[in-house]
Write a protein that holds these residues in place. Structure first.
Motif, PDB file in Angstrom:
ATOM      1  N   GLY A  24       0.938  -1.396   0.014  1.00 53.36           N
ATOM      2  CA  GLY A  24      -0.219  -0.155  -0.091  1.00 53.36           C
ATOM      3  C   GLY A  24       0.820   1.265  -0.084  1.00 53.36           C
ATOM      4  N   LEU A  25       2.013   1.100  -0.119  1.00 51.12           N
ATOM      5  CA  LEU A  25       3.126   2.305   0.062  1.00 51.12           C
ATOM      6  C   LEU A  25       3.927   2.502  -1.499  1.00 51.12           C
ATOM      7  CD1 LEU A  25       4.565   1.881   3.582  1.00 51.12           C
ATOM      8  CD2 LEU A  25       2.754   3.485   2.933  1.00 51.12           C
ATOM      9  N   LEU A  26       3.752   1.501  -2.262  1.00 48.30           N
ATOM     10  CA  LEU A  26       4.588   1.433  -3.392  1.00 48.30           C
ATOM     11  C   LEU A  26       4.612   2.950  -3.973  1.00 48.30           C
ATOM     12  CD1 LEU A  26       4.395  -1.869  -5.185  1.00 48.30           C
ATOM     13  CD2 LEU A  26       6.211  -0.918  -3.506  1.00 48.30           C
ATOM     14  N   GLN A  27       3.377   3.380  -4.426  1.00 56.50           N
ATOM     15  CA  GLN A  27       3.199   4.676  -4.876  1.00 56.50           C
ATOM     16  C   GLN A  27       3.953   6.054  -4.548  1.00 56.50           C
ATOM     17  OE1 GLN A  27      -0.775   3.295  -5.496  1.00 56.50           O
ATOM     18  NE2 GLN A  27      -0.787   3.978  -7.591  1.00 56.50           N
ATOM     19  N   PRO A  28       3.508   6.332  -3.239  1.00 57.14           N
ATOM     20  CA  PRO A  28       4.100   7.347  -2.572  1.00 57.14           C
ATOM     21  C   PRO A  28       5.579   7.114  -2.359  1.00 57.14           C
ATOM     22  CG  PRO A  28       2.708   6.317  -1.089  1.00 57.14           C
ATOM     23  CD  PRO A  28       2.289   5.537  -2.364  1.00 57.14           C
ATOM     24  N   LEU A  29       6.160   5.759  -1.983  1.00 59.61           N
ATOM     25  CA  LEU A  29       7.438   5.840  -1.729  1.00 59.61           C
ATOM     26  C   LEU A  29       8.230   5.637  -3.272  1.00 59.61           C
ATOM     27  CD1 LEU A  29       8.937   2.808   0.100  1.00 59.61           C
ATOM     28  CD2 LEU A  29       9.926   3.234  -2.163  1.00 59.61           C
ATOM     29  N   ALA A  30       7.682   5.488  -4.278  1.00 54.66           N
ATOM     30  CA  ALA A  30       8.249   5.599  -5.580  1.00 54.66           C
ATOM     31  C   ALA A  30       8.360   7.009  -5.915  1.00 54.66           C
ATOM     32  CB  ALA A  30       7.562   4.670  -6.801  1.00 54.66           C
ATOM     33  N   ARG A  31       7.437   7.687  -5.683  1.00 55.68           N
ATOM     34  CA  ARG A  31       7.680   9.262  -5.929  1.00 55.68           C
ATOM     35  C   ARG A  31       8.581   9.944  -4.986  1.00 55.68           C
ATOM     36  NH1 ARG A  31       1.622   8.572  -6.371  1.00 55.68           N
ATOM     37  NH2 ARG A  31       1.570   9.338  -4.122  1.00 55.68           N
ATOM     38  N   ASP A  32       8.464   9.416  -3.873  1.00 52.14           N
ATOM     39  CA  ASP A  32       9.514  10.247  -3.068  1.00 52.14           C
ATOM     40  C   ASP A  32      10.967  10.059  -3.408  1.00 52.14           C
ATOM     41  OD1 ASP A  32      10.091  11.758  -0.597  1.00 52.14           O
ATOM     42  OD2 ASP A  32      10.559  10.023   0.270  1.00 52.14           O
ATOM     43  N   LEU A  33      11.108   8.649  -3.698  1.00 57.67           N
ATOM     44  CA  LEU A  33      12.673   8.242  -4.175  1.00 57.67           C
ATOM     45  C   LEU A  33      13.009   8.356  -5.491  1.00 57.67           C
ATOM     46  CD1 LEU A  33      13.069   5.284  -1.551  1.00 57.67           C
ATOM     47  CD2 LEU A  33      13.780   7.643  -0.990  1.00 57.67           C
ATOM     48  N   ASN A  34      12.043   8.585  -6.292  1.00 65.46           N
ATOM     49  CA  ASN A  34      12.418   8.783  -7.599  1.00 65.46           C
ATOM     50  C   ASN A  34      12.528   7.553  -8.438  1.00 65.46           C
ATOM     51  OD1 ASN A  34      12.282  10.485 -10.011  1.00 65.46           O
ATOM     52  ND2 ASN A  34      14.451  10.804  -9.830  1.00 65.46           N
ATOM     53  N   VAL A  35      12.009   6.537  -8.097  1.00 68.71           N
ATOM     54  CA  VAL A  35      12.102   5.351  -8.649  1.00 68.71           C
ATOM     55  C   VAL A  35      10.954   4.807  -9.343  1.00 68.71           C
ATOM     56  CG1 VAL A  35      14.010   4.548  -7.046  1.00 68.71           C
ATOM     57  CG2 VAL A  35      11.639   4.102  -6.706  1.00 68.71           C
ATOM     58  N   SER A  36      10.814   3.825 -10.274  1.00 69.01           N
ATOM     59  CA  SER A  36       9.703   3.265 -10.904  1.00 69.01           C
ATOM     60  C   SER A  36       8.905   2.414 -10.162  1.00 69.01           C
ATOM     61  CB  SER A  36      10.293   2.459 -12.113  1.00 69.01           C
ATOM     62  OG  SER A  36      10.943   1.210 -11.748  1.00 69.01           O
ATOM     63  N   ILE A  37       7.652   2.034 -10.231  1.00 64.50           N
ATOM     64  CA  ILE A  37       7.071   1.044  -9.540  1.00 64.50           C
ATOM     65  C   ILE A  37       7.562  -0.197  -9.336  1.00 64.50           C
ATOM     66  CG2 ILE A  37       4.522  -0.147  -9.330  1.00 64.50           C
ATOM     67  CD1 ILE A  37       4.538   2.850  -8.254  1.00 64.50           C
ATOM     68  N   PRO A  38       8.091  -0.768 -10.673  1.00 65.19           N
ATOM     69  CA  PRO A  38       8.666  -2.056 -10.528  1.00 65.19           C
ATOM     70  C   PRO A  38      10.078  -2.132  -9.604  1.00 65.19           C
ATOM     71  CG  PRO A  38       7.924  -1.658 -12.805  1.00 65.19           C
ATOM     72  CD  PRO A  38       7.713  -0.390 -12.291  1.00 65.19           C
ATOM     73  N   ARG A  39      10.715  -1.014  -9.993  1.00 62.69           N
ATOM     74  CA  ARG A  39      12.014  -1.056  -8.959  1.00 62.69           C
ATOM     75  C   ARG A  39      11.510  -0.976  -7.358  1.00 62.69           C
ATOM     76  NH1 ARG A  39      17.213   3.042  -8.692  1.00 62.69           N
ATOM     77  NH2 ARG A  39      18.503   1.635  -7.550  1.00 62.69           N
ATOM     78  N   ALA A  40      10.295  -0.082  -6.958  1.00 66.54           N
ATOM     79  CA  ALA A  40       9.885  -0.046  -5.609  1.00 66.54           C
ATOM     80  C   ALA A  40       9.533  -1.591  -5.185  1.00 66.54           C
ATOM     81  CB  ALA A  40       8.884   1.168  -5.561  1.00 66.54           C
ATOM     82  N   TYR A 224       1.387  -5.687  -6.610  1.00 70.17           N
ATOM     83  CA  TYR A 224       1.161  -4.513  -7.360  1.00 70.17           C
ATOM     84  C   TYR A 224      -0.360  -4.450  -7.503  1.00 70.17           C
ATOM     85  CZ  TYR A 224       5.710  -5.398  -8.885  1.00 70.17           C
ATOM     86  OH  TYR A 224       7.289  -5.785  -9.088  1.00 70.17           O
ATOM     87  N   LEU A 225      -0.717  -4.595  -6.384  1.00 77.12           N
ATOM     88  CA  LEU A 225      -2.481  -4.450  -6.248  1.00 77.12           C
ATOM     89  C   LEU A 225      -2.773  -3.017  -6.322  1.00 77.12           C
ATOM     90  CD1 LEU A 225      -5.063  -6.103  -6.103  1.00 77.12           C
ATOM     91  CD2 LEU A 225      -4.883  -6.025  -3.572  1.00 77.12           C
ATOM     92  N   GLY A 226      -2.027  -2.126  -5.509  1.00 79.07           N
ATOM     93  CA  GLY A 226      -2.494  -0.767  -5.576  1.00 79.07           C
ATOM     94  C   GLY A 226      -2.583  -0.226  -6.929  1.00 79.07           C
ATOM     95  N   PRO A 227      -1.305  -0.222  -7.894  1.00 81.88           N
ATOM     96  CA  PRO A 227      -1.302   0.379  -9.108  1.00 81.88           C
ATOM     97  C   PRO A 227      -2.432  -0.400  -9.916  1.00 81.88           C
ATOM     98  CG  PRO A 227       0.791  -0.094  -8.406  1.00 81.88           C
ATOM     99  CD  PRO A 227       0.006  -0.784  -7.309  1.00 81.88           C
ATOM    100  N   LEU A 228      -2.880  -1.586  -9.765  1.00 76.12           N
ATOM    101  CA  LEU A 228      -3.765  -2.491 -10.458  1.00 76.12           C
ATOM    102  C   LEU A 228      -5.077  -1.772  -9.986  1.00 76.12           C
ATOM    103  CD1 LEU A 228      -4.669  -4.821 -12.287  1.00 76.12           C
ATOM    104  CD2 LEU A 228      -5.002  -6.168 -10.203  1.00 76.12           C
TER     105      LEU A 228
END
Length: 403
Positions: A24-40, A224-228
């Protein structure tokens, strides 16, 4: 049930929350650390890799050490790993903190299970394990959605701080309420060489593969349930914690159902749960654009996947009966091999440009492969029973460890 066992369940609640909350944190985490969703998403795999390596390694290294002291050290290391994650300035530091936390988590699971077994009589062991597993189920129902909610409103780092606080509470409970326990002596003294003999049994390896494939099927999608749900089904990101809680509730229902029927129908429970996961994942791939269908299928996935879990655990303790310490560690490693493989394969599918729906197809394929390995294990056991009449057939095999 001794208070010490409940404290171990509380500790598992903290461990499980940390392991699964990144869904449930992939999207905000990826934005903050400037990485892609797959890398997160690889952060989920990082934790799983640490669990894979840590469970058997730390089970072996701590086999003859004072158990409460080992629990204290491991829980302290886990808490510090959460602090390091909350303060991580870069993706690399966060990745390393996840591996360290996972090693401590794996060791705690292996030693904690042995301690729980030592605190209760033989006829209460399954209930003691159910308390520990219950901590994991409640983590999925409460901890993971709460972590997602915190991440959305107070930043993803706040979720790590919250788990660190829970770890401190659990540590105080272990120190105060878990009695000193020592490994067995004399004939009961744990011997690593004796326990390692289980790995010569083909049935052990077939169960390892089945567990790993089943877990990979679930985590290829869950990671990847969040992005899905947001990008494909069009749901609002704020509703994600509720869906995660419903998934966890489905898992709790599945655990209860699987635990009740696995004793009398071990292989049938494995077939039914894994096959249901395959069908559910295929339907999710087809119906993912419908928010109602996607949410309903996410809940059903929790039910199906966790229905098989007690039987898969029971099967490992059955085929590795001579090595109770490594049986638990091997089961933990097997599940986390799948937890590593699933997000990695899901990330590959997304990076290839096939979209989030293709992740559900990947999960369905993995679950189908798990059905095939279950069938192979059943067939192999039946052939062995014909050659050696003393071997129990799958249809009548007891499953005393069904939680």
């Amino acid at each position: 049930m001794p208070l010490g066992v409940h404290v171990l369940g509380l500790s598992v609640f903290a461990l499980g929350t940390s392991e699964f909350m990144l869904a449930g944190l992939l999207q905000p985490l990826a934005r903050d650390l400037n990485v892609s969703i797959p890398r997160a998403g690889l952060l989920v795999s990082a934790f799983a890799v640490g669990m894979v390596v840590g469970a058997p390694l730390l089970a072996a290294l701590t086999l003859r050490l004072p158990r409460r002291l080992t629990l204290v050290v491991l829980l302290t290391a886990f808490g510090l790993g959460q602090v390091a994650g909350a303060l991580a300035p870069t993706y690399g530091v966060l990745f390393a903190s996840r591996v360290v936390s996972a090693l401590a988590c794996a060791g705690f699971w292996a030693v904690g299970a042995a301690v729980a077994m030592s605190l209760v009589p033989v006829d209460a062991r399954a209930r003691a394990m159910a308390v520990m597993i219950g901590g994991l189920s409640i983590a999925n129902i409460l901890g993971v959605p709460a972590g997602s909610l915190l991440g959305q409103h107070a930043g993803w780092r706040s979720a790590f701080w919250a788990v660190a606080a829970m770890s401190a509470i659990a540590l105080a409970g272990v120190v105060a309420l878990v009695p000193r326990t020592e490994p067995g002596r004399g004939a009961q003294k744990p011997r690593l060489r004796r326990e390692l003999r289980i790995y010569a049994d083909r049935q052990v390896w077939l169960n390892v593969v089945t567990i790993a494939l089943n877990a990979a099927a679930v985590f290829a999608v869950f990671s990847y349930l969040g992005p899905l749900l947001t990008d494909v089904a069009g749901m609002d990101e704020n509703r994600l914690p509720t869906v995660l809680a419903l998934f966890g509730l489905g898992g709790l229902i599945g655990t209860a159902v699987g635990g009740r029927i696995a004793d009398g129908h071990l292989f049938g429970t494995m077939y039914g749960g894994i096959a249901a996961s395959a069908v559910t994942l295929a339907l999710l791939a087809v119906l993912a654009r419908s928010p109602v269908a996607a949410v309903a299928l996410a809940v059903l996935l929790g039910v199906a996947a966790f229905t098989a879990a007690p039987a898969l655990n029971a099967r490992m303790f059955e085929v590795a009966d001579a090595a109770p310490t490594l049986a638990g560690a091997t089961t933990t490693s097997s599940f986390n091999i799948g937890n590593t493989l699933g997000p990695w394969l899901g990330g590959l599918v997304i990076s290839a440009g096939w979209g989030y729906q293709a992740v559900a197809w990947t999960g369905a394929a993995l679950a189908s492969a798990a059905v095939a390995t279950t069938a192979l294990a059943s067939l192999t056991l039946r052939r062995r029973s014909r050659r050696r009449p003393g071997v129990t057939c799958p249809s009548t095999a007891p499953a005393s460890w069904g939680a």
